[in-house]
Scaffold this active site. Structure first.
Site, PDB file in Angstrom:
ATOM      1  N   CYS A  90      -4.251  -1.181  -2.295  1.00 28.53           N
ATOM      2  CA  CYS A  90      -4.302   0.263  -2.490  1.00 28.53           C
ATOM      3  C   CYS A  90      -5.138   0.513  -3.740  1.00 28.53           C
ATOM      4  O   CYS A  90      -4.826  -0.024  -4.811  1.00 28.53           O
ATOM      5  CB  CYS A  90      -2.887   0.812  -2.675  1.00 28.53           C
ATOM      6  SG  CYS A  90      -2.795   2.563  -3.143  1.00 28.53           S
ATOM      7  N   GLU A 105      -5.672   9.736   9.009  1.00 26.60           N
ATOM      8  CA  GLU A 105      -4.241   9.650   9.315  1.00 26.60           C
ATOM      9  C   GLU A 105      -3.835  10.583  10.458  1.00 26.60           C
ATOM     10  O   GLU A 105      -2.799  10.362  11.093  1.00 26.60           O
ATOM     11  CB  GLU A 105      -3.427   9.937   8.055  1.00 26.60           C
ATOM     12  CG  GLU A 105      -3.624   8.865   6.996  1.00 26.60           C
ATOM     13  CD  GLU A 105      -2.427   8.699   6.091  1.00 26.60           C
ATOM     14  OE1 GLU A 105      -1.596   9.614   6.029  1.00 26.60           O
ATOM     15  OE2 GLU A 105      -2.324   7.628   5.443  1.00 26.60           O
ATOM     16  N   HIS A 147      -8.733   3.545   3.588  1.00 26.31           N
ATOM     17  CA  HIS A 147      -8.847   4.315   4.831  1.00 26.31           C
ATOM     18  C   HIS A 147     -10.298   4.395   5.313  1.00 26.31           C
ATOM     19  O   HIS A 147     -10.556   4.533   6.513  1.00 26.31           O
ATOM     20  CB  HIS A 147      -8.342   5.750   4.642  1.00 26.31           C
ATOM     21  CG  HIS A 147      -6.865   5.891   4.601  1.00 26.31           C
ATOM     22  ND1 HIS A 147      -6.100   5.362   3.600  1.00 26.31           N
ATOM     23  CD2 HIS A 147      -6.008   6.538   5.440  1.00 26.31           C
ATOM     24  CE1 HIS A 147      -4.823   5.664   3.819  1.00 26.31           C
ATOM     25  NE2 HIS A 147      -4.748   6.377   4.923  1.00 26.31           N
ATOM     26  N   ASP A 160       0.862  -1.189   0.000  1.00 26.16           N
ATOM     27  CA  ASP A 160       0.000   0.000   0.000  1.00 26.16           C
ATOM     28  C   ASP A 160       0.894   1.233   0.000  1.00 26.16           C
ATOM     29  O   ASP A 160       2.060   1.175   0.412  1.00 26.16           O
ATOM     30  CB  ASP A 160      -0.913   0.022   1.223  1.00 26.16           C
ATOM     31  CG  ASP A 160      -1.888   1.195   1.187  1.00 26.16           C
ATOM     32  OD1 ASP A 160      -2.631   1.306   0.195  1.00 26.16           O
ATOM     33  OD2 ASP A 160      -1.896   1.995   2.128  1.00 26.16           O
ATOM     34  N   SER A 161       0.334   2.339  -0.443  1.00 28.76           N
ATOM     35  CA  SER A 161       1.086   3.590  -0.434  1.00 28.76           C
ATOM     36  C   SER A 161       1.322   4.095   0.984  1.00 28.76           C
ATOM     37  O   SER A 161       2.170   4.953   1.196  1.00 28.76           O
ATOM     38  CB  SER A 161       0.347   4.657  -1.250  1.00 28.76           C
ATOM     39  OG  SER A 161      -0.949   4.880  -0.715  1.00 28.76           O
ATOM     40  N   CYS A 165     -11.604   3.353  -0.971  1.00 29.85           N
ATOM     41  CA  CYS A 165     -10.316   3.726  -0.381  1.00 29.85           C
ATOM     42  C   CYS A 165     -10.172   2.935   0.899  1.00 29.85           C
ATOM     43  O   CYS A 165     -11.121   2.846   1.696  1.00 29.85           O
ATOM     44  CB  CYS A 165     -10.249   5.227  -0.100  1.00 29.85           C
ATOM     45  SG  CYS A 165      -8.761   5.737   0.809  1.00 29.85           S
TER      46      CYS A 165
END
Length: 275
Positions: free
Chosen positions: A75, A160, A196, A12-13, A194
């Site tokens: 991702c 984040e 997240h 993942d990034s 996404c």
């Protein structure tokens, strides 16, 4: 053949892929895993196709060098902007059997079975939305579905910075959902495009109609990976099974470990991997 086995790589990034890894490890705990987060170059979402491809390929090759025969791009941006090129141009050059899979297709294969109105929503980063990967992939399986997309650029920073549970997060979450549902009030399935976004799911539910289905990718990807390994026993035989988990980051390991626990649900200890 034991000497040729290796862990399953998960890339993942940054941190978001840990929500996918968490579900994969829960469903398939017997396998060994290496997780690589390219935190030094995050975010990928607003970068060009060529840049995302180059970054993703570099990290995939790192995982191959660590013995992985199978790599999951956990991702959405990498899956949207790099996966196809890697599969079609780079993997055929490899001498050994290697595979790279993404997170978009498993969800798009399923969504049409869940929508009664045939109106589906996608919430994602700007990069994933602009790639049109979800409408294109859904159209391959369910051409009768109407797909509506909404970019939510503030959602990743909220997660984040550990602000996703704060009252201030509600404004941005409601804004994104209102913009999506304004495109079609008949949307009855929403894909969280996404990795997240599953951390926002409780707040998301507050601002959509009660009967709306919300799809998180982690459990879907884990189920489809299990099916993939059953259908491809030659690949399953190349994946080692000692139940180990290793974590690497291209940024500070200390910073990664502190944030990773939010996504993975437990403490991790990572190692810095210089690019």
């Amino acid at each position: 053949m034991a000497e040729h086995t290796g862990p399953i790589g998960i890339f993942d990034s940054g941190y978001g892929g840990l929500t996918v890894f968490k579900e994969i490890a829960a469903r398939l705990p017997q396998y060994d895993y290496i997780y690589l987060g390219d935190n030094a170059r995050v975010p990928y979402g607003n970068r060009s196709f060529e840049t995302v491809y180059q970054y993703t390929l570099e990290c995939v090759n790192h995982l191959f060098d660590k013995g992985c025969h199978l790599v999951i791009l956990a991702c959405n941006t990498a899956s949207a902007k790099a996966l196809r090129t890697i599969q079609q141009q780079d993997l055929p050059k490899k001498e050994e059997l290697r595979r790279v899979l993404g997170v978009i297709r498993p969800t798009t294969e399923l969504v049409g079975e869940l929508s009664l109105t045939k109106h589906v929503g996608v919430l994602a980063t700007t990069g994933t939305v602009s790639s049109l990967s979800y409408p294109v992939e859904i159209g391959k399986f369910y051409p009768d579905l109407s797909v509506f997309q909404q970019a939510c650029p503030m959602w990743v920073p909220l997660v984040e910075n550990n602000e996703h549970q704060s009252p201030g997060a509600d404004y941005f979450i409601k804004q994104g959902l209102d913009n999506l549902l304004e495109q079609s009030p008949d949307i009855d399935v929403i894909i969280l495009g996404c990795t997240h976004y599953p951390l926002l799911i409780n707040k998301i539910r507050e601002y959509v109609p009660e009967n709306t289905r919300i799809l998180s990718q982690g459990a879907i990807v884990a189920e489809r990976l299990e099916d993939y390994l059953l259908r491809h026993p030659e690949m399953a035989a190349r994946c080692s099974k000692n139940g180990s988990q290793s974590f690497f980051t291209t940024e500070s390991a200390t910073d990664f470990d502190r944030h990773a626990a939010i996504f993975f649900g437990k403490e991790v200890r990572s190692v810095h991997l210089p690019l």
